[in-house]
Design an enzyme around this catalytic site. Structure first.
Site: not given
Ligand code: NVA
Ligand code: CP
Length: 335
Positions: A271, A107, A316, A137, A134, A230
């Site tokens: 999400c 990540r 998830r 997800q 992502h 989101d």
């Molecule tokens: N768009 C958000 C998704 C989090 C799961 C981010 O990148 O922070």
């Molecule tokens: N939805 C998601 O990716 O959550 P986290 O950022 O908690 O992993």
């Protein structure tokens, strides 16, 4: 269909509709096994590395629990405590980890980083979120849609908010490949990249789905099966963008009025994490600063639709398990 064994999982662009549906079938099977406490630890003796350059609750826990259920050991690498980026390149880190681990989750920031990792690791690499995509997800989201509607194909799926970032991009790809009618609803500057939209339109044409971009929230919500949003500011973006984002995206907040325009059995999805009240540091700070009780979704909507949102969060884990099992060659395929 190509075998899923030894494949990287970097973006759903790389997978055919049948392959994506196979991940979903496998996830549904694992979900049943877990529910009835039937062991499924056929990957005993394997080890995986989890690299997180951004914070996480769901993704990290999903990888850890899923790996342990499959019989695997995990090693968590946080960039503060490893050499990654500061003293060692991604390519060199990948070459080291590939000698020790059977699979690597990443990540972080640019998609190019996870691609570089995959290029040098020599073992499957799974994208746990980048700025652009992502994909794990989206599998959880599609499994949830399947659970609520019986079949994902043909559903009207509306995404409200910043549609040009990881979630908007990835949902559009997933919906296009699986034959959903996807609408990105946002001011034009937040539309997904035009090139990606064209690619998705071509996939949608093959799958029987469609892609619509609109600035009209009331029109977008009409007869929707799913309304999804989101956060308005994603991880890694600077605090300075909050003011503009709030001003520009507030008309796309998911409210009960919007949900009332949707179909009778519509669900709200997110999400997570979500800013729907003052129970988070950022939600409170931004709410007080801009005089809002909530940001991308009202608390009323969030509480009313808690069940699908937390089903989605649980999924998830089942879908990430499916991705690891399939790419690591787990022997038992969907029952
Ligand atoms: N768009 C958000 C998704 C989090 C799961 C981010 O990148 O922070
Ligand atoms: N939805 C998601 O990716 O959550 P986290 O950022 O908690 O992993």
């Amino acid at each position: 269909m190509k075998s899923l064994k030894d494949r990287n999982f970097l973006t759903l662009k790389d997978f055919s509709p049948d392959e994506i549906r196979l991940f979903l079938d496998l996830a549904a099977s694992f979900k049943k096994l877990k529910k009835f406490r039937i062991p499924h630890d056929g990957l005993r003796g394997r080890n995986i590395a989890l690299i997180f350059e951004k914070t996480s609750t769901r993704t990290r826990c999903s990888f850890e629990v899923a790996a342990h259920d499959l019989g695997m050991q995990t090693t968590y690498l946080d960039p503060q405590a490893s050499q990654l980026g500061k003293k060692e390149s991604i390519a060199d880190t990948a070459s080291v980890l590939g000698r020790m681990f059977d699979g690597i989750e990443y990540r972080g920031f640019e998609q190019a980083r996870v691609e570089c990792l995959a290029k040098y690791a020599g073992v499957p690499v799974w994208n746990g979120l980048t700025n652009e995509y992502h994909p794990t997800q989206i599998l959880a989201d599609m499994l949830t849609v399947r659970e609520y509607f019986g079949e994902e194909k043909g559903r009207k799926f509306v995404y409200m908010g910043d549609a040009r970032y990881n979630m908007g991009n990835s949902l559009m790809i997933g919906c296009a490949k699986l034959g959903l009618h996807f609408t990105a609803c946002a001011p034009e500057k937040y539309y997904p990249d035009a090139g990606l939209v064209e690619e998705c339109k071509a996939w949608a044409q093959e799958s029987g789905g469609s892609i619509t971009l609109t600035e009209d929230a009331l029109e977008a919500a009409r007869d929707a099966d799913v309304i999804y949003t989101d956060v308005w500011v994603s991880m890694g973006e600077p605090d300075e963008v909050w003011e503009e984002r709030i001003r520009e995206l507030n008309p796309y907040k998911v409210t009960i009025e919007l949900m009332n325009r949707a179909s009778e059995n519509a669900i709200f999805m997110h999400c997570l994490p979500a800013f729907h009240d003052y129970e988070t540091e950022i939600g409170k700070k931004m709410g007080e600063r801009f005089d809002f009780r909530d940001l991308e979704v009202t608390d009323e909507v969030f509480q009313k639709y808690r069940k699908p949102v937390f089903d989605e969060a649980e999924n998830r884990m089942h879908t990430i398990k499916a991705v690891m099992a399939a790419t690591l060659g787990y022997e038992i395929i969907a029952r």
